[in-house]
Design an enzyme around this catalytic site. Structure first.
Site, PDB file in Angstrom:
ATOM      1  N   GLU A 184     -25.132  19.009 -47.308  1.00  0.00           N
ATOM      2  CA  GLU A 184     -24.394  19.644 -48.409  1.00  0.00           C
ATOM      3  C   GLU A 184     -25.184  19.575 -49.715  1.00  0.00           C
ATOM      4  O   GLU A 184     -24.619  19.383 -50.799  1.00  0.00           O
ATOM      5  CB  GLU A 184     -23.023  18.971 -48.597  1.00  0.00           C
ATOM      6  N   GLU A 213     -16.580  11.403 -44.405  1.00  0.00           N
ATOM      7  CA  GLU A 213     -16.253  10.511 -45.539  1.00  0.00           C
ATOM      8  C   GLU A 213     -15.290   9.383 -45.173  1.00  0.00           C
ATOM      9  O   GLU A 213     -14.336   9.116 -45.903  1.00  0.00           O
ATOM     10  CB  GLU A 213     -15.678  11.336 -46.697  1.00  0.00           C
TER      11      GLU A 213
HETATM   12  C1  XIL Z   1     -15.458  21.425 -51.105  1.00  0.00           C
HETATM   13  C2  XIL Z   1     -15.536  22.935 -51.215  1.00  0.00           C
HETATM   14  O1  XIL Z   1     -16.823  23.287 -51.643  1.00  0.00           O
HETATM   15  C3  XIL Z   1     -14.495  23.454 -52.173  1.00  0.00           C
HETATM   16  O2  XIL Z   1     -14.459  24.876 -52.149  1.00  0.00           O
HETATM   17  C4  XIL Z   1     -13.111  22.902 -51.820  1.00  0.00           C
HETATM   18  O3  XIL Z   1     -12.194  23.280 -52.805  1.00  0.00           O
HETATM   19  C5  XIL Z   1     -13.159  21.394 -51.712  1.00  0.00           C
HETATM   20  O4  XIL Z   1     -14.157  21.004 -50.788  1.00  0.00           O
HETATM   21  N1  XIL Z   1     -17.663  17.099 -49.478  1.00  0.00           N
HETATM   22  C6  XIL Z   1     -17.361  17.870 -48.376  1.00  0.00           C
HETATM   23  C7  XIL Z   1     -17.013  19.298 -48.562  1.00  0.00           C
HETATM   24  O5  XIL Z   1     -17.497  17.391 -47.250  1.00  0.00           O
HETATM   25  O6  XIL Z   1     -16.110  19.753 -47.589  1.00  0.00           O
HETATM   26  C8  XIL Z   1     -16.472  19.592 -49.928  1.00  0.00           C
HETATM   27  O7  XIL Z   1     -16.305  20.997 -50.065  1.00  0.00           O
HETATM   28  C9  XIL Z   1     -17.409  19.034 -50.979  1.00  0.00           C
HETATM   29  C10 XIL Z   1     -17.543  17.547 -50.853  1.00  0.00           C
END
Ligand code: XIL
Length: 366
Positions: free
Chosen positions: A273, A156
């Site tokens: 994701e 990101e």
């Molecule tokens: C999220 C997790 O799912 C949560 O449990 C945590 O509290 C915050 O992070 N983008 C990403 C992930 O790259 O690492 C994130 O994961 C969701 C958004």
């Protein structure tokens, strides 16, 4: 009864019936098998400590996935909570789990502006930031050298609202080290694990809107710049956090055009994701499940049409453990239904949608 199985009956939703001691029986193979038939990987983000303590959760991973990514435990602040202390037990458990179940593993993530070292503010400055970052990457990626399919090296890093011409997000590492922190991280990762596919991962790139188009262009510029400078970057990670209510903005051609451009830089692509928020759908379960399945299928059929896409991971496997339960709560308070398996590990229409997309994907050659 062994301790572990008693414990596993107690985790999760205490109002759910505790009777089930085995996973729902299935006649069909898992998604990993459908993926493997076309040379793809399918997997999911694994929660901790659920993977250790909830045996049905663990069994579901073994059945469905041939790749796993830790949802949180490899993030900077979790794996490296103090300047001189690392917490490797959870990711070590996951790495061993993958080995036992013949699964690949992805690392997530070496550099991110969230879930960052809690000691950053008190210990890190412009003079020592490079040393700390390199040490972190060498230690964490080095520990799993040769065992990772891929690593999200930087997560990101693009954020257009921050107003920089290069599109980079203003993060602690950007402020401490300048835009070169990205290159530095990839080079350190390559030294630490020369076999892992080093990945740049980002979100907000799925829809045919002017904002997302601008972000896609900024990501492409970043990747091009890295390639021109011979930075070891091998793959792009498309987070794909989708939302049913926004999906009207999805256009297969737009996604495919973006993926073509990435592939033309010589990069692989992973859907890293994937999940689909059901926040604005009606409560009716059948209707909701069909709508969510439709999003999975449409998105994946478009994505898998691009041969550079080699892996699909959902951000969680079962509705029992998903960040969307907190992040995109439903107004009515009914539990979210956003992942391939329901809270009792039963396959849902979303599971069948992913199966169909994997099954109809053109075979991968390499
Ligand atoms: C999220 C997790 O799912 C949560 O449990 C945590 O509290 C915050 O992070 N983008 C990403 C992930 O790259 O690492 C994130 O994961 C969701 C958004």
């Amino acid at each position: 009864m062994a301790d572990i199985s008693r414990r596993s009956l107690l985790v999760g939703n205490l109002t759910a019936p505790l009777a089930r001691r085995t996973l729902p029986e299935e006649t069909e193979p898992g998604l990993r098998e459908y993926a493997a038939r076309t040379g793809l990987l399918y997997g999911a983000a694994a929660a901790w400590p659920a993977l250790r303590d909830d045996e049905h959760y663990a069994q579901s991973f073994a059945r469905e996935c041939n790749i796993l990514v830790p949802e949180n435990v490899l993030k900077m602040g979790l794996v490296h909570p103090e300047p001189d202390a690392y917490r490797f037990e959870p990711p070590d458990f996951m790495a061993d789990f993958c080995q036992r179940h013949d699964m690949r593993m992805r690392g997530h993530t070496l550099v991110w502006h969230q879930q960052i070292w809690p000691w950053l503010k008190t210990h890190v400055n412009a003079q020592n930031a490079q040393k700390h970052l390199e040490q972190h990457i060498h230690t964490v990626a080095g520990r799993y050298r040769g065992r990772m399919h891929s690593w999200d090296v930087v997560n990101e890093a693009i954020h257009l609202p921050d107003g920089r011409e290069d599109g980079l997000r203003i993060t602690p590492f950007l402020e401490l080290l300048g835009p070169g922190y990205i290159e530095l991280a990839f080079r350190a990762a390559r030294e630490a694990d020369p076999n892992a596919k080093l990945t740049y991962n980002d979100y907000g790139l799925d829809y045919d809107t002017p904002q997302q188009e601008a972000k896609r262009q900024a990501v492409l510029r970043l990747l091009r710049r890295l390639k021109e400078r011979d930075v070891p970057v091998h793959a792009f990670g498309m987070q794909a956090h989708l939302d049913w209510s926004e999906f009207r903005h999805f256009k297969p051609e737009t996604l495919q055009r973006f993926f073509r451009e990435i592939a033309s830089l010589g990069l692989e692509i992973y859907i890293t994701e994937l999940d689909v928020s059901d926040r604005d759908l009606p409560d009716d379960v059948a209707e909701r499940d069909e709508a969510i399945a439709g999003v999975y299928e449409t998105y994946l059929k478009a994505a898998l049409g691009e041969p550079a896409v080699k892996a699909v991971l959902t951000w969680g496997l079962t509705d029992r453990y998903t960040w969307l339960a907190g992040r995109r709560k439903r107004a009515s308070g009914t539990p979210v239904r956003v992942l391939p398996l329901d809270r009792e590990y039963r396959r849902k229409p979303a599971w069948r949608a992913i199966r169909d997309a994997l099954r109809s994907a053109p075979a991968r050659t390499a």
